[in-house]
Enzyme design. Structure first.
Site, PDB file in Angstrom:
ATOM      1  N   GLU A   1      -8.189   6.241 -10.763  1.00 31.04           N
ATOM      2  CA  GLU A   1      -8.113   6.612 -12.184  1.00 31.04           C
ATOM      3  C   GLU A   1      -6.748   6.269 -12.762  1.00 31.04           C
ATOM      4  O   GLU A   1      -6.577   6.238 -13.976  1.00 31.04           O
ATOM      5  CB  GLU A   1      -8.372   8.112 -12.349  1.00 31.04           C
ATOM      6  N   LYS A   2      -5.779   6.054 -11.895  1.00 39.03           N
ATOM      7  CA  LYS A   2      -4.441   5.631 -12.349  1.00 39.03           C
ATOM      8  C   LYS A   2      -4.544   4.452 -13.320  1.00 39.03           C
ATOM      9  O   LYS A   2      -3.828   4.382 -14.307  1.00 39.03           O
ATOM     10  CB  LYS A   2      -3.612   5.277 -11.118  1.00 39.03           C
ATOM     11  N   ASP A   3      -5.443   3.502 -13.012  1.00 38.85           N
ATOM     12  CA  ASP A   3      -5.695   2.360 -13.899  1.00 38.85           C
ATOM     13  C   ASP A   3      -7.015   2.643 -14.613  1.00 38.85           C
ATOM     14  O   ASP A   3      -8.053   2.060 -14.288  1.00 38.85           O
ATOM     15  CB  ASP A   3      -5.756   1.072 -13.068  1.00 38.85           C
TER      16      ASP A   3
ATOM     17  N   HIS B   1      -3.372   4.200  -2.689  1.00 30.82           N
ATOM     18  CA  HIS B   1      -4.375   3.312  -2.090  1.00 30.82           C
ATOM     19  C   HIS B   1      -5.069   4.021  -0.911  1.00 30.82           C
ATOM     20  O   HIS B   1      -6.283   3.913  -0.738  1.00 30.82           O
ATOM     21  CB  HIS B   1      -3.718   2.044  -1.538  1.00 30.82           C
TER      22      HIS B   1
ATOM     23  N   LEU C   1       0.816  -1.217   0.000  1.00 28.33           N
ATOM     24  CA  LEU C   1       0.000   0.000   0.000  1.00 28.33           C
ATOM     25  C   LEU C   1       0.851   1.269   0.000  1.00 28.33           C
ATOM     26  O   LEU C   1       1.903   1.334   0.631  1.00 28.33           O
ATOM     27  CB  LEU C   1      -0.933   0.000   1.222  1.00 28.33           C
TER      28      LEU C   1
ATOM     29  N   GLN D   1      -4.527 -12.337 -12.885  1.00 29.71           N
ATOM     30  CA  GLN D   1      -4.381 -11.123 -13.681  1.00 29.71           C
ATOM     31  C   GLN D   1      -2.941 -10.846 -14.088  1.00 29.71           C
ATOM     32  O   GLN D   1      -2.643  -9.816 -14.683  1.00 29.71           O
ATOM     33  CB  GLN D   1      -5.016  -9.924 -12.973  1.00 29.71           C
TER      34      GLN D   1
HETATM   35  P1  AMP Z   1      -3.295  -2.220  -7.075  1.00 27.52           P
HETATM   36  O1  AMP Z   1      -2.949  -2.590  -5.675  1.00 27.52           O
HETATM   37  O2  AMP Z   1      -2.141  -1.685  -7.863  1.00 27.52           O
HETATM   38  O3  AMP Z   1      -4.068  -3.282  -7.803  1.00 27.52           O
HETATM   39  O4  AMP Z   1      -4.274  -0.989  -6.965  1.00 27.52           O
HETATM   40  C1  AMP Z   1      -5.418  -1.037  -6.147  1.00 27.52           C
HETATM   41  C2  AMP Z   1      -6.245   0.193  -6.401  1.00 27.52           C
HETATM   42  O5  AMP Z   1      -5.471   1.349  -6.100  1.00 27.52           O
HETATM   43  C3  AMP Z   1      -6.688   0.333  -7.872  1.00 27.52           C
HETATM   44  O6  AMP Z   1      -8.008   0.821  -7.903  1.00 27.52           O
HETATM   45  C4  AMP Z   1      -5.718   1.349  -8.409  1.00 27.52           C
HETATM   46  O7  AMP Z   1      -6.219   2.078  -9.503  1.00 27.52           O
HETATM   47  C5  AMP Z   1      -5.532   2.249  -7.192  1.00 27.52           C
HETATM   48  N1  AMP Z   1      -4.301   3.029  -7.307  1.00 27.52           N
HETATM   49  C6  AMP Z   1      -3.058   2.542  -7.573  1.00 27.52           C
HETATM   50  N2  AMP Z   1      -2.177   3.560  -7.666  1.00 27.52           N
HETATM   51  C7  AMP Z   1      -2.884   4.704  -7.460  1.00 27.52           C
HETATM   52  C8  AMP Z   1      -2.536   6.094  -7.446  1.00 27.52           C
HETATM   53  N3  AMP Z   1      -1.301   6.510  -7.655  1.00 27.52           N
HETATM   54  N4  AMP Z   1      -3.523   6.989  -7.186  1.00 27.52           N
HETATM   55  C9  AMP Z   1      -4.805   6.567  -6.965  1.00 27.52           C
HETATM   56  N5  AMP Z   1      -5.191   5.283  -6.970  1.00 27.52           N
HETATM   57  C10 AMP Z   1      -4.248   4.361  -7.219  1.00 27.52           C
END
Ligand code: AMP
Length: 281
Positions: free
Chosen positions: A150-152, A39, A35, A63
């Site tokens: 929105e990053k993804d 997150h 995290l 994935q």
């Molecule tokens: P992940 O753990 O990478 O699968 O991400 C979990 C959630 O956190 C997903 O909805 C991502 O889009 C979000 N997330 C990851 N990096 C960021 C960021 N820099 N800013 C905002 N949300 C993020």
């Protein structure tokens, strides 16, 4: 105080049933752990919008289209629980693989169309893995709202479509990308960037902003993106997988700014795949 770590569906269900019986709304923040402040911004949004908040941590093997990527993915459960402590979340759901994919598991949730370009074109099976696990997490948590970054951006669109198409009564809420001071979007993979290339990483966001600016000035997309790709190679990026202009809603390809758009990019630096996107117009 750290929130309870729930490792089984049964423990999760017991907590959720109690909250539902009390008429409380539930928010879920699905993550793969490691995290960071990105997150945590989703956790903050969930806390502001829901009575109860569940953070899920599951490094979803389905994935990952690359075995080394799955192997190298950072896993930091204890540190994650500590980072969540100040937020007062109600549960951290950390299922083992068998809780999500029990023996004989045979179902795939797949969204057509939206998943075909961008990351979908370069990571075969990735979005099927995402929608399969996210649909399960929505159903297991019984969440009223789910918070995604929105990053993804493509993932946000795909998951929104999936919930709508399957009538899963969970509202998907998109949250702004959190960045380092130099513009690099926070990502769990950033820790894998070799120290000698870290300084080049903000070029990704810088180039996106420059392209957006030139498109607003009515320059044509082809030459602008060719120069952007060259600038990234110059900065040290080894491959630009895509740099595309898409409709903000639905991701249809665009070449002119005739409706709200999103500029999206994926590129490799120091053996790490980085993605980013910004709104345009
Ligand atoms: P992940 O753990 O990478 O699968 O991400 C979990 C959630 O956190 C997903 O909805 C991502 O889009 C979000 N997330 C990851 N990096 C960021 C960021 N820099 N800013 C905002 N949300 C993020």
């Amino acid at each position: 105080m750290t929130a309870p770590l729930l490792r089984t569906k049964a423990a999760l269900r017991a907590a959720v049933l109690g909250w539902k019986a009390a008429g409380e709304s539930i928010g879920v923040v699905p993550t793969m752990g490691a995290l960071h402040a990105g997150h945590l911004s989703l956790v903050e949004a969930a806390k502001a919008g829901c009575d109860r908040v569940i953070v899920t941590i599951f490094v979803n093997p389905k994935q990952f289209n690359n075995a080394a990527d799955l192997e190298n993915y950072p896993r930091t459960e204890l540190a994650d629980a500590e980072k969540l402590a100040p937020f007062g979340v109600d549960a951290i759901y950390v299922p083992g693989p068998a809780e999500i994919y029990p023996e004989g598991f045979a179902t795939t949730v797949s969204v057509a169309g939206l998943t075909e370009g961008l990351c979908g074109a370069h990571r075969p099976g990735h979005f099927d893995g995402v929608t399969t696990v996210v649909s399960k997490l929505f159903l297991q948590t019984g969440a009223d709202r789910a918070y995604f970054g929105e990053k993804d951006y493509q993932q946000l669109q795909v998951v929104t479509r999936m919930a709508r198409d399957l009538d899963i009564p969970c509202e998907v809420i998109g949250c702004a990308t959190v960045r380092e001071a130099d513009g690099l979007a926070l990502s769990s993979r950033n820790v894998l960037l070799p120290a000698d290339v870290r300084a080049a990483a903000p070029a990704l966001h810088r180039v996106l902003r420059q392209v957006a600016e030139r498109l607003r000035d009515d320059e044509s997309f082809g030459p602008v993106t060719a120069q952007a790709r060259a600038a990234l190679h110059e900065a040290g990026f080894t491959e630009v997988e895509y740099l595309d202009l898409r409709a903000a809603d639905g991701l249809a390809p665009m070449t002119r700014l005739d409706r709200p758009a999103r500029l999206l990019i994926a590129a490799w630096l120091g053996g790490v795949r980085l993605i980013d996107n910004i709104a345009v117009g």
